[in-house]
Scaffold this motif. Structure first.
Motif, mmCIF file in Angstrom:
data_model
loop_
_atom_site.group_PDB
_atom_site.id
_atom_site.type_symbol
_atom_site.label_atom_id
_atom_site.label_comp_id
_atom_site.label_asym_id
_atom_site.label_seq_id
_atom_site.Cartn_x
_atom_site.Cartn_y
_atom_site.Cartn_z
ATOM 1 N N GLY A 52 -14.133 48.247 -18.660
ATOM 2 C CA GLY A 52 -13.531 47.295 -17.734
ATOM 3 C C GLY A 52 -12.348 47.879 -16.986
ATOM 4 O O GLY A 52 -12.164 47.633 -15.785
ATOM 5 N N ILE A 53 -11.534 48.671 -17.678
ATOM 6 C CA ILE A 53 -10.376 49.310 -17.044
ATOM 7 C C ILE A 53 -10.826 50.302 -15.975
ATOM 8 O O ILE A 53 -10.286 50.333 -14.861
ATOM 9 C CB ILE A 53 -9.509 50.012 -18.111
ATOM 10 C CG1 ILE A 53 -8.796 48.972 -18.978
ATOM 11 C CG2 ILE A 53 -8.498 50.956 -17.461
ATOM 12 C CD1 ILE A 53 -8.127 49.548 -20.211
ATOM 13 N N PHE A 78 -4.174 37.036 -15.437
ATOM 14 C CA PHE A 78 -5.386 36.899 -14.627
ATOM 15 C C PHE A 78 -4.956 36.861 -13.163
ATOM 16 O O PHE A 78 -3.934 36.244 -12.834
ATOM 17 C CB PHE A 78 -6.086 35.599 -15.019
ATOM 18 C CG PHE A 78 -7.269 35.236 -14.167
ATOM 19 C CD1 PHE A 78 -8.542 35.623 -14.532
ATOM 20 C CD2 PHE A 78 -7.104 34.502 -12.997
ATOM 21 C CE1 PHE A 78 -9.637 35.280 -13.753
ATOM 22 C CE2 PHE A 78 -8.190 34.165 -12.210
ATOM 23 C CZ PHE A 78 -9.459 34.554 -12.597
ATOM 24 N N PRO A 79 -5.706 37.479 -12.260
ATOM 25 C CA PRO A 79 -6.940 38.234 -12.463
ATOM 26 C C PRO A 79 -6.674 39.736 -12.568
ATOM 27 O O PRO A 79 -5.567 40.197 -12.292
ATOM 28 C CB PRO A 79 -7.712 37.924 -11.186
ATOM 29 C CG PRO A 79 -6.614 37.860 -10.136
ATOM 30 C CD PRO A 79 -5.432 37.228 -10.829
ATOM 31 N N ASP A 80 -7.715 40.493 -12.931
ATOM 32 C CA ASP A 80 -7.594 41.950 -12.918
ATOM 33 C C ASP A 80 -7.374 42.454 -11.498
ATOM 34 O O ASP A 80 -6.631 43.409 -11.273
ATOM 35 C CB ASP A 80 -8.865 42.603 -13.483
ATOM 36 C CG ASP A 80 -9.032 42.351 -14.967
ATOM 37 O OD1 ASP A 80 -8.015 42.331 -15.686
ATOM 38 O OD2 ASP A 80 -10.180 42.163 -15.409
ATOM 39 N N LEU A 81 -8.058 41.811 -10.554
ATOM 40 C CA LEU A 81 -8.003 42.231 -9.157
ATOM 41 C C LEU A 81 -7.883 41.008 -8.257
ATOM 42 O O LEU A 81 -8.329 39.918 -8.611
ATOM 43 C CB LEU A 81 -9.272 43.006 -8.777
ATOM 44 C CG LEU A 81 -9.548 44.304 -9.548
ATOM 45 C CD1 LEU A 81 -11.030 44.656 -9.478
ATOM 46 C CD2 LEU A 81 -8.705 45.440 -8.996
ATOM 47 N N HIS A 94 -10.187 34.333 -4.189
ATOM 48 C CA HIS A 94 -9.735 35.697 -3.936
ATOM 49 C C HIS A 94 -9.384 36.433 -5.227
ATOM 50 O O HIS A 94 -8.754 37.491 -5.189
ATOM 51 C CB HIS A 94 -8.530 35.691 -2.992
ATOM 52 C CG HIS A 94 -8.895 35.304 -1.597
ATOM 53 N ND1 HIS A 94 -7.944 34.978 -0.645
ATOM 54 C CD2 HIS A 94 -10.097 35.177 -0.982
ATOM 55 C CE1 HIS A 94 -8.550 34.666 0.489
ATOM 56 N NE2 HIS A 94 -9.855 34.782 0.303
ATOM 57 N N CYS A 95 -9.795 35.869 -6.371
ATOM 58 C CA CYS A 95 -9.545 36.488 -7.674
ATOM 59 C C CYS A 95 -10.825 37.130 -8.196
ATOM 60 O O CYS A 95 -11.911 36.563 -8.068
ATOM 61 C CB CYS A 95 -9.075 35.446 -8.688
ATOM 62 S SG CYS A 95 -7.466 34.712 -8.310
ATOM 63 N N LEU A 96 -10.691 38.308 -8.795
ATOM 64 C CA LEU A 96 -11.846 39.001 -9.370
ATOM 65 C C LEU A 96 -11.462 39.565 -10.730
ATOM 66 O O LEU A 96 -10.558 40.395 -10.839
ATOM 67 C CB LEU A 96 -12.320 40.127 -8.455
ATOM 68 C CG LEU A 96 -13.523 40.942 -8.961
ATOM 69 C CD1 LEU A 96 -14.762 40.060 -9.104
ATOM 70 C CD2 LEU A 96 -13.808 42.120 -8.031
ATOM 71 N N TRP A 116 -13.909 34.608 -9.335
ATOM 72 C CA TRP A 116 -15.034 35.538 -9.339
ATOM 73 C C TRP A 116 -14.955 36.435 -10.575
ATOM 74 O O TRP A 116 -13.865 36.877 -10.962
ATOM 75 C CB TRP A 116 -15.012 36.410 -8.090
ATOM 76 C CG TRP A 116 -15.426 35.704 -6.839
ATOM 77 C CD1 TRP A 116 -14.607 35.112 -5.918
ATOM 78 C CD2 TRP A 116 -16.765 35.519 -6.371
ATOM 79 N NE1 TRP A 116 -15.354 34.562 -4.907
ATOM 80 C CE2 TRP A 116 -16.681 34.799 -5.154
ATOM 81 C CE3 TRP A 116 -18.023 35.885 -6.854
ATOM 82 C CZ2 TRP A 116 -17.809 34.445 -4.421
ATOM 83 C CZ3 TRP A 116 -19.147 35.535 -6.128
ATOM 84 C CH2 TRP A 116 -19.038 34.826 -4.925
ATOM 85 N N TYR A 117 -16.116 36.699 -11.152
ATOM 86 C CA TYR A 117 -16.202 37.591 -12.309
ATOM 87 C C TYR A 117 -17.273 38.641 -12.033
ATOM 88 O O TYR A 117 -18.349 38.323 -11.512
ATOM 89 C CB TYR A 117 -16.555 36.811 -13.581
ATOM 90 C CG TYR A 117 -15.404 35.987 -14.105
ATOM 91 C CD1 TYR A 117 -14.658 36.402 -15.207
ATOM 92 C CD2 TYR A 117 -15.040 34.794 -13.473
ATOM 93 C CE1 TYR A 117 -13.586 35.649 -15.674
ATOM 94 C CE2 TYR A 117 -13.964 34.039 -13.927
ATOM 95 C CZ TYR A 117 -13.246 34.466 -15.034
ATOM 96 O OH TYR A 117 -12.173 33.723 -15.486
#
Length: 202
Positions: A52-53, A78-81, A94-96, A116-117
């Motif tokens: 994931g990283i 949250f989120p990672d991106l 706009h979150c992933l 979003w995932y």
């Protein structure tokens, strides 16, 4: 490496994210994760975190998605991106969030945030039977938008009498919710008894 014919360009993606960026990320993850196969053999959940990283790092470098520039916040929230330019508190659209799993359908998280995932499904192939020099293969990439109502709470079994994993949230009926959400699915990999295996070995 990523097989271009196995991408489905009809799958909806987060605003601005492209199939080409995902293709580059697949190649990067497979290359970097190959150095950590021993970690997988010792503790698969740690290896999943590494996948994931690497995926988040690749999308940060090759897409409109970016990680939080404050290191402490990037590791804990949250989120990672998020989409570049979406601010410090971006809307769910706009979150992933990047997830990685060796399981074909499960989606788990410590939170039940909407957004979003992207789930990177991998298999470890020490014999490199699928590709020479590639002991780690990303065989499917699922991309889906989940609402808070899609998550169900999965309590911890830890207690004074013994250990257990920490509490998590899981997607209810993930196989149904992820139907048609695979932007990438290798045609030479099959799922047999809930395990991804090389199709030529079935």
């Amino acid at each position: 490496m990523a097989r271009r014919d196995d991408f489905d360009r009809s799958v909806p993606l987060p605003p601005g994210l492209t199939v080409m960026a995902i293709e580059k990320a697949v190649d990067y993850v497979e290359r970097e994760a190959a150095e950590f196969v021993e970690v997988y053999l010792e503790q698969a959940n740690v290896f999943s975190a590494l996948v994931g990283i690497f995926a988040a790092r690749a999308l940060d470098a090759n897409s409109v998605c970016e990680k939080h520039r404050h290191t402490d916040l990037a590791q804990t929230r949250f989120p990672d991106l998020k989409r570049r330019g979406s601010g410090n508190n971006p809307p769910p659209e706009h979150c992933l969030e990047c997830k990685a799993s060796k399981r074909p359908w499960a989606v788990q998280s410590h939170y039940d945030h909407p957004g979003w995932y992207i789930i990177w499904r991998y298999l470890v192939d020490p014999t490199c039977s699928l590709e020479p020099g590639r002991p780690v293969i990303i065989w499917r990439v699922d991309v889906a938008f989940f609402e808070r109502s899609d998550w169900k709470y999965e309590g911890s079994r830890a207690g004074a009498g013994g250990g257990g994993r920490t509490h998590t949230f899981g997607i209810s009926n993930p196989a149904a919710k992820l139907r048609g959400k695979a932007v990438y699915a290798r045609s030479d990999v099959a799922v047999v008894r809930s395990k991804a295996v090389p199709r030529n070995g079935v």
